[in-house]
Design a protein around this motif. Sequence first.
Motif: not given
Length: 195
Positions: A170-177, A121-125, A136-149
Amino acid sequence: SNLVKRDVVPPSIADQVEDFFDDIKDTFGGNHRQLDMRSLATARDWHYTKRKHLEDFDYAVRSLRFFQNKKRTRIQHVLEFREVKTASRIELFDVGNRGGNKKVSTCCLIESDLLNLPRFLLRPKKTIEKMTSVFASSQTLLAKFPDLQKQYTMQAKHPEYMHGYLTEQWSEHLLSMPLLTIEGLDGWLLIYTQQ
Protein backbone atom coordinates in the motif's frame (compact mmCIF):
# COMPACT_ATOMS: atom_id res chain seq x y z
CA SER A 1 -25.88 -2.86 4.32
CA ASN A 2 -24.24 0.41 3.31
CA LEU A 3 -25.23 -0.11 -0.32
CA VAL A 4 -28.72 1.33 0.18
CA LYS A 5 -30.24 3.93 -2.16
CA ARG A 6 -30.28 7.33 -0.44
CA ASP A 7 -33.27 9.68 -0.29
CA VAL A 8 -32.79 12.42 -2.88
CA VAL A 9 -33.11 15.98 -1.62
CA PRO A 10 -34.30 18.43 -4.29
CA PRO A 11 -31.79 21.13 -5.23
CA SER A 12 -32.41 24.73 -4.20
CA ILE A 13 -33.83 27.28 -6.65
CA ALA A 14 -30.40 28.93 -6.93
CA ASP A 15 -28.83 25.55 -7.81
CA GLN A 16 -31.54 24.87 -10.38
CA VAL A 17 -31.00 28.27 -12.05
CA GLU A 18 -27.23 27.76 -12.16
CA ASP A 19 -27.70 24.24 -13.54
CA PHE A 20 -30.08 25.62 -16.20
CA PHE A 21 -27.51 28.18 -17.39
CA ASP A 22 -24.77 25.53 -17.36
CA ASP A 23 -26.96 23.38 -19.61
CA ILE A 24 -27.43 26.27 -22.04
CA LYS A 25 -23.68 26.98 -22.05
CA ASP A 26 -22.93 23.28 -22.65
CA THR A 27 -25.47 23.11 -25.47
CA PHE A 28 -24.04 26.05 -27.38
CA GLY A 29 -20.39 26.02 -26.34
CA GLY A 30 -19.77 22.33 -25.76
CA ASN A 31 -18.28 20.68 -22.71
CA HIS A 32 -15.19 18.56 -23.37
CA ARG A 33 -15.05 17.07 -19.88
CA GLN A 34 -18.67 15.96 -20.14
CA LEU A 35 -18.01 14.35 -23.53
CA ASP A 36 -14.91 12.57 -22.20
CA MET A 37 -16.74 11.21 -19.15
CA ARG A 38 -19.75 10.09 -21.22
CA SER A 39 -17.41 8.30 -23.65
CA LEU A 40 -15.63 6.55 -20.79
CA ALA A 41 -18.97 5.51 -19.27
CA THR A 42 -20.17 4.13 -22.61
CA ALA A 43 -16.92 2.28 -23.30
CA ARG A 44 -16.90 0.63 -19.87
CA ASP A 45 -20.65 0.17 -19.45
CA TRP A 46 -20.73 2.48 -16.43
CA HIS A 47 -23.50 4.87 -15.39
CA TYR A 48 -22.99 8.59 -16.11
CA THR A 49 -24.81 11.46 -14.36
CA LYS A 50 -24.16 15.07 -15.31
CA ARG A 51 -24.40 16.39 -11.76
CA LYS A 52 -25.15 15.35 -8.22
CA HIS A 53 -25.88 17.38 -5.12
CA LEU A 54 -23.99 17.10 -1.85
CA GLU A 55 -27.23 16.28 -0.04
CA ASP A 56 -27.52 13.11 -2.17
CA PHE A 57 -24.53 11.59 -0.36
CA ASP A 58 -24.73 9.57 2.84
CA TYR A 59 -24.25 11.59 6.04
CA ALA A 60 -20.94 9.81 6.73
CA VAL A 61 -19.58 11.05 3.38
CA ARG A 62 -20.80 14.60 3.97
CA SER A 63 -19.04 14.55 7.36
CA LEU A 64 -15.62 13.93 5.78
CA ARG A 65 -13.20 16.87 6.00
CA PHE A 66 -13.17 17.38 2.22
CA PHE A 67 -16.85 18.35 2.22
CA GLN A 68 -16.76 20.52 5.33
CA ASN A 69 -17.39 24.24 4.75
CA LYS A 70 -18.31 23.58 1.13
CA LYS A 71 -21.88 24.81 1.09
CA ARG A 72 -21.61 25.92 -2.52
CA THR A 73 -20.11 22.69 -3.83
CA ARG A 74 -20.75 21.54 -7.40
CA ILE A 75 -20.46 17.82 -8.07
CA GLN A 76 -20.36 17.07 -11.77
CA HIS A 77 -19.59 14.36 -14.29
CA VAL A 78 -20.33 11.43 -12.00
CA LEU A 79 -19.34 7.96 -13.15
CA GLU A 80 -20.70 5.09 -11.09
CA PHE A 81 -19.94 1.40 -11.31
CA ARG A 82 -19.81 -1.72 -9.18
CA GLU A 83 -16.71 -3.78 -8.58
CA VAL A 84 -17.83 -7.35 -7.98
CA LYS A 85 -14.49 -8.69 -6.66
CA THR A 86 -14.42 -6.20 -3.79
CA ALA A 87 -18.20 -5.87 -3.33
CA SER A 88 -17.80 -2.13 -3.88
CA ARG A 89 -19.69 0.72 -5.47
CA ILE A 90 -17.29 3.29 -6.91
CA GLU A 91 -18.04 6.84 -7.97
CA LEU A 92 -15.64 9.11 -9.84
CA PHE A 93 -16.63 12.78 -9.99
CA ASP A 94 -15.40 16.34 -10.28
CA VAL A 95 -15.93 18.76 -7.40
CA GLY A 96 -15.80 22.52 -7.82
CA ASN A 97 -17.22 25.59 -6.15
CA ARG A 98 -20.35 27.33 -7.38
CA GLY A 99 -19.97 30.90 -8.50
CA GLY A 100 -16.78 32.62 -9.61
CA ASN A 101 -14.08 30.39 -8.10
CA LYS A 102 -14.42 27.05 -9.89
CA LYS A 103 -11.33 25.10 -8.81
CA VAL A 104 -11.82 21.43 -9.53
CA SER A 105 -10.73 18.26 -7.79
CA THR A 106 -11.42 14.83 -9.18
CA CYS A 107 -12.55 12.43 -6.48
CA CYS A 108 -12.95 8.70 -6.15
CA LEU A 109 -15.52 7.56 -3.58
CA ILE A 110 -15.58 3.88 -2.65
CA GLU A 111 -18.39 2.30 -0.68
CA SER A 112 -18.04 -1.28 0.49
CA ASP A 113 -19.56 -3.47 3.16
CA LEU A 114 -16.10 -5.05 3.46
CA LEU A 115 -14.64 -1.81 4.84
CA ASN A 116 -14.95 -1.05 8.54
CA LEU A 117 -12.73 1.98 8.92
CA PRO A 118 -12.24 4.29 11.85
CA ARG A 119 -12.37 7.97 10.92
CA PHE A 120 -8.98 8.78 9.43
CA LEU A 121 -7.25 11.31 7.21
CA LEU A 122 -4.03 10.67 5.29
CA ARG A 123 -2.78 13.78 3.56
CA PRO A 124 0.42 15.16 2.05
CA LYS A 125 2.54 17.11 4.48
CA LYS A 126 2.66 20.86 4.11
CA THR A 127 6.08 22.45 3.60
CA ILE A 128 6.34 23.57 7.23
CA GLU A 129 5.49 20.05 8.41
CA LYS A 130 8.24 18.59 6.22
CA MET A 131 10.76 21.02 7.66
CA THR A 132 9.79 20.42 11.29
CA SER A 133 9.73 16.62 10.83
CA VAL A 134 13.48 16.76 10.25
CA PHE A 135 13.88 17.73 13.91
CA ALA A 136 11.13 15.68 15.55
CA SER A 137 8.72 13.02 14.46
CA SER A 138 5.49 12.44 16.32
CA GLN A 139 3.99 10.34 13.52
CA THR A 140 3.96 6.83 15.00
CA LEU A 141 1.27 5.55 12.61
CA LEU A 142 3.59 5.79 9.63
CA ALA A 143 6.84 4.94 11.45
CA LYS A 144 7.12 1.55 9.68
CA PHE A 145 7.22 3.39 6.33
CA PRO A 146 9.92 6.11 6.47
CA ASP A 147 9.53 7.17 2.81
CA LEU A 148 5.79 7.56 3.24
CA GLN A 149 6.31 9.36 6.56
CA LYS A 150 8.47 11.97 4.78
CA GLN A 151 5.63 12.88 2.42
CA TYR A 152 2.43 12.22 4.42
CA THR A 153 0.81 12.72 7.77
CA MET A 154 -2.00 10.62 9.19
CA GLN A 155 -4.68 11.37 11.75
CA ALA A 156 -6.95 8.60 12.99
CA LYS A 157 -9.62 8.50 15.65
CA HIS A 158 -8.54 4.95 16.59
CA PRO A 159 -4.96 4.57 15.34
CA GLU A 160 -4.67 0.99 16.63
CA TYR A 161 -7.18 -0.14 13.99
CA MET A 162 -5.22 1.44 11.14
CA HIS A 163 -2.18 -0.83 11.43
CA GLY A 164 -4.00 -3.68 9.67
CA TYR A 165 -4.58 -1.46 6.63
CA LEU A 166 -1.04 -0.09 6.42
CA THR A 167 1.07 -2.47 4.35
CA GLU A 168 4.34 -2.18 2.44
CA GLN A 169 2.50 -2.73 -0.86
CA TRP A 170 0.00 0.00 0.00
CA SER A 171 2.84 2.38 0.92
CA GLU A 172 4.73 1.71 -2.33
CA HIS A 173 1.59 2.16 -4.39
CA LEU A 174 0.77 5.47 -2.72
CA LEU A 175 4.30 6.78 -3.24
CA SER A 176 4.21 5.90 -6.94
CA MET A 177 1.28 8.27 -7.54
CA PRO A 178 0.79 12.04 -7.29
CA LEU A 179 0.20 13.30 -3.76
CA LEU A 180 -3.29 12.15 -2.81
CA THR A 181 -5.43 12.74 0.23
CA ILE A 182 -7.39 9.77 1.54
CA GLU A 183 -10.20 9.93 4.07
CA GLY A 184 -12.13 7.03 5.48
CA LEU A 185 -15.04 6.34 7.77
CA ASP A 186 -17.04 3.15 8.25
CA GLY A 187 -17.71 1.66 4.80
CA TRP A 188 -16.50 4.74 2.89
CA LEU A 189 -13.18 5.75 1.37
CA LEU A 190 -12.64 9.11 -0.40
CA ILE A 191 -9.51 9.70 -2.49
CA TYR A 192 -8.68 13.08 -4.02
CA THR A 193 -5.95 15.60 -4.75
CA GLN A 194 -5.80 18.73 -2.62
CA GLN A 195 -6.64 21.98 -4.38
